[in-house]
Motif scaffolding. Structure first.
Motif, PDB file in Angstrom:
ATOM      1  N   ALA A 115       0.835  -1.208   0.000  1.00  0.00           N
ATOM      2  CA  ALA A 115       0.000   0.000   0.000  1.00  0.00           C
ATOM      3  C   ALA A 115       0.866   1.254   0.000  1.00  0.00           C
ATOM      4  N   GLN A 116       1.908   1.233   0.802  1.00  0.00           N
ATOM      5  CA  GLN A 116       2.810   2.390   0.870  1.00  0.00           C
ATOM      6  C   GLN A 116       3.514   2.603  -0.462  1.00  0.00           C
ATOM      7  N   ASP A 117       3.932   1.513  -1.073  1.00  0.00           N
ATOM      8  CA  ASP A 117       4.619   1.585  -2.370  1.00  0.00           C
ATOM      9  C   ASP A 117       3.693   2.162  -3.435  1.00  0.00           C
ATOM     10  N   VAL A 118       2.437   1.723  -3.431  1.00  0.00           N
ATOM     11  CA  VAL A 118       1.459   2.212  -4.407  1.00  0.00           C
ATOM     12  C   VAL A 118       1.219   3.705  -4.242  1.00  0.00           C
ATOM     13  N   VAL A 119       1.077   4.140  -2.993  1.00  0.00           N
ATOM     14  CA  VAL A 119       0.793   5.556  -2.716  1.00  0.00           C
ATOM     15  C   VAL A 119       1.970   6.436  -3.100  1.00  0.00           C
ATOM     16  N   GLY A 152       2.702   6.860  -7.085  1.00  0.00           N
ATOM     17  CA  GLY A 152       1.843   7.849  -7.745  1.00  0.00           C
ATOM     18  C   GLY A 152       1.283   7.452  -9.096  1.00  0.00           C
ATOM     19  N   GLY A 153       1.417   6.172  -9.484  1.00  0.00           N
ATOM     20  CA  GLY A 153       0.878   5.754 -10.776  1.00  0.00           C
ATOM     21  C   GLY A 153      -0.626   5.901 -10.868  1.00  0.00           C
ATOM     22  N   TYR A 154      -1.306   5.840  -9.734  1.00  0.00           N
ATOM     23  CA  TYR A 154      -2.769   5.946  -9.697  1.00  0.00           C
ATOM     24  C   TYR A 154      -3.270   7.316 -10.130  1.00  0.00           C
ATOM     25  N   LEU A 155      -2.384   8.307 -10.178  1.00  0.00           N
ATOM     26  CA  LEU A 155      -2.796   9.655 -10.569  1.00  0.00           C
ATOM     27  C   LEU A 155      -2.997   9.789 -12.079  1.00  0.00           C
ATOM     28  N   TYR A 156      -2.338   8.940 -12.858  1.00  0.00           N
ATOM     29  CA  TYR A 156      -2.379   9.105 -14.311  1.00  0.00           C
ATOM     30  C   TYR A 156      -3.753   8.855 -14.933  1.00  0.00           C
ATOM     31  N   PRO A 157      -4.553   7.903 -14.452  1.00  0.00           N
ATOM     32  CA  PRO A 157      -5.922   7.812 -14.988  1.00  0.00           C
ATOM     33  C   PRO A 157      -6.724   9.085 -14.765  1.00  0.00           C
ATOM     34  N   LEU A 158      -6.486   9.760 -13.647  1.00  0.00           N
ATOM     35  CA  LEU A 158      -7.169  11.029 -13.387  1.00  0.00           C
ATOM     36  C   LEU A 158      -6.654  12.121 -14.322  1.00  0.00           C
ATOM     37  N   LYS A 159      -5.343  12.137 -14.529  1.00  0.00           N
ATOM     38  CA  LYS A 159      -4.769  13.091 -15.488  1.00  0.00           C
ATOM     39  C   LYS A 159      -5.292  12.813 -16.895  1.00  0.00           C
ATOM     40  N   GLY A 160      -5.504  11.541 -17.191  1.00  0.00           N
ATOM     41  CA  GLY A 160      -6.022  11.166 -18.504  1.00  0.00           C
ATOM     42  C   GLY A 160      -7.400  11.725 -18.756  1.00  0.00           C
ATOM     43  N   ILE A 161      -8.246  11.744 -17.732  1.00  0.00           N
ATOM     44  CA  ILE A 161      -9.592  12.310 -17.867  1.00  0.00           C
ATOM     45  C   ILE A 161      -9.509  13.793 -18.223  1.00  0.00           C
ATOM     46  N   ILE A 162      -8.684  14.512 -17.502  1.00  0.00           N
ATOM     47  CA  ILE A 162      -8.543  15.952 -17.727  1.00  0.00           C
ATOM     48  C   ILE A 162      -7.979  16.230 -19.123  1.00  0.00           C
ATOM     49  N   TYR A 163      -6.951  15.490 -19.503  1.00  0.00           N
ATOM     50  CA  TYR A 163      -6.310  15.690 -20.808  1.00  0.00           C
ATOM     51  C   TYR A 163      -7.294  15.370 -21.936  1.00  0.00           C
ATOM     52  N   ASP A 204       9.900  -7.194 -18.178  1.00  0.00           N
ATOM     53  CA  ASP A 204       9.623  -7.751 -16.849  1.00  0.00           C
ATOM     54  C   ASP A 204      10.482  -7.086 -15.770  1.00  0.00           C
ATOM     55  N   ALA A 205      11.737  -6.815 -16.108  1.00  0.00           N
ATOM     56  CA  ALA A 205      12.638  -6.169 -15.142  1.00  0.00           C
ATOM     57  C   ALA A 205      12.150  -4.755 -14.832  1.00  0.00           C
ATOM     58  N   TRP A 206      11.701  -4.043 -15.855  1.00  0.00           N
ATOM     59  CA  TRP A 206      11.215  -2.669 -15.668  1.00  0.00           C
ATOM     60  C   TRP A 206       9.935  -2.656 -14.827  1.00  0.00           C
ATOM     61  N   VAL A 207       9.027  -3.569 -15.135  1.00  0.00           N
ATOM     62  CA  VAL A 207       7.771  -3.627 -14.394  1.00  0.00           C
ATOM     63  C   VAL A 207       8.026  -3.963 -12.922  1.00  0.00           C
ATOM     64  N   GLU A 208       8.922  -4.901 -12.672  1.00  0.00           N
ATOM     65  CA  GLU A 208       9.224  -5.284 -11.300  1.00  0.00           C
ATOM     66  C   GLU A 208       9.857  -4.122 -10.537  1.00  0.00           C
ATOM     67  N   LYS A 209      10.695  -3.364 -11.228  1.00  0.00           N
ATOM     68  CA  LYS A 209      11.339  -2.212 -10.615  1.00  0.00           C
ATOM     69  C   LYS A 209      10.314  -1.130 -10.251  1.00  0.00           C
ATOM     70  N   ASN A 210       9.247  -1.062 -11.029  1.00  0.00           N
ATOM     71  CA  ASN A 210       8.218  -0.035 -10.819  1.00  0.00           C
ATOM     72  C   ASN A 210       6.872  -0.674 -10.462  1.00  0.00           C
ATOM     73  N   ARG A 211       6.929  -1.753  -9.697  1.00  0.00           N
ATOM     74  CA  ARG A 211       5.734  -2.526  -9.380  1.00  0.00           C
ATOM     75  C   ARG A 211       4.659  -1.671  -8.703  1.00  0.00           C
ATOM     76  N   GLY A 212       5.035  -0.827  -7.758  1.00  0.00           N
ATOM     77  CA  GLY A 212       4.057  -0.001  -7.055  1.00  0.00           C
ATOM     78  C   GLY A 212       3.316   0.930  -7.985  1.00  0.00           C
ATOM     79  N   ALA A 213       4.057   1.568  -8.895  1.00  0.00           N
ATOM     80  CA  ALA A 213       3.441   2.512  -9.829  1.00  0.00           C
ATOM     81  C   ALA A 213       2.475   1.797 -10.774  1.00  0.00           C
ATOM     82  N   TYR A 214       2.881   0.637 -11.281  1.00  0.00           N
ATOM     83  CA  TYR A 214       2.014  -0.098 -12.202  1.00  0.00           C
ATOM     84  C   TYR A 214       0.785  -0.656 -11.495  1.00  0.00           C
TER      85      TYR A 214
END
Length: 265
Positions: A20-24, A27-38, A215-225
């Motif tokens: 949960a801390q990693d996800v928060v 900040g990847g969760y912000l991009y769907p909101l930015k997508g709406i505005i854009y 796979d290496a990139w996704v694992e490195k940025n697992r929280g954001a994804y």
């Protein structure tokens, strides 16, 4: 056994807190909101959506009607044991969620593939990443500020259809939504963890990355994804609005890709 159970519970609790801390923080969760505005402020990006809106709405209404006709009464009967007098209401919400899930699967697999790719590529061009998009399709000369008009013939088609296993997994976990707050959060997490990296399928292809690099990139940025996938999934579960959010989520994923490119350069 009690000590072992307590230790296991503490470990699981610690893991959930870490995730949960990693996800928060990511900040990847912000991009769907930015997508709406854009999406709202860039009218040209709406054309792929408008070109498929009629087909998808028809598909959604057909699926929803069929689901209510075939499954509503049986689900009311089952939920009478768990929801009591609220069974008709709970069953209606569940049928709507099931219909939205099935519509999402069918539309992404058979109707929206090319339109979503155009939206992703168009957003990248609008963000000044035409050279990246050129790795996967022809780019036409500049046509004012119309990014969609610059999209030429596609050389690579990356958006693989969702596998039937993914639909089955969504439907199996769907009843978790009946558990207030905790169940919905758990359901969003289980689906978001899988769907987050899928949102960048096009980006990975344009970058020319191998499966190992991806796979290496996704694992490195697992929280954001995971955050990206969770936020996108929750939006696309909204009955009758899922088609719009499919496109705004695609815009959001492309905005993140553009930011990654700018940061890299």
């Amino acid at each position: 056994m009690d000590d072992k159970a307590k230790k296991t519970l503490l470990e699981e609790t610690s893991y959930v807190q870490t995730v949960a801390q990693d996800v928060v923080i990511a900040g990847g969760y912000l991009y769907p909101l930015k997508g709406i505005i854009y999406f709202v402020y860039h009218k040209n990006l709406r054309r792929p959506f408008l070109s498929r809106a009629g087909q998808t709405v028809t598909l959604g209404l057909s699926v929803t009607s069929a689901m209510f006709f075939l499954t509503y009464v049986p689900q009311v009967a089952i939920m009478a044991f768990t929801s009591g007098p609220l069974a008709p209401f709970s069953a209606a919400l569940l049928v709507l969620s099931e219909s939205s899930t099935i519509t999402r699967f069918l539309s992404h697999s058979f109707v929206l593939e090319e339109a979503l790719t155009d939206t992703f590529d168009g957003t990248l061009i609008a963000c000044g990443q035409a050279s990246l998009v050129a790795e996967g399709r022809q780019i036409k000369p500049r046509a004012g500020n119309d990014a969609i008009a610059r999209l030429g013939k596609m050389v690579k088609r990356p958006l693989a259809r969702m596998k039937p296993q993914a639909l089955l997994r969504m439907l199996i976990y769907l009843p978790l939504n009946l558990i207030p707050v905790v169940g919905t959060a758990l359901y969003a997490y289980t689906q978001g963890k899988k769907l987050g990296p899928m949102a960048h399928t096009r980006y990975f292809q344009l970058k020319g990355w191998s499966e190992k690099e991806k796979d290496a990139w996704v694992e490195k940025n697992r929280g954001a994804y995971t955050g990206l996938g969770m936020a996108s999934f929750v939006l696309e579960m909204v009955p009758f609005a899922s088609i719009v959010f499919s496109f705004t989520n695609t815009v959001g994923a492309a905005l993140w890709a553009a930011d990654l490119e700018k940061a890299h350069r």
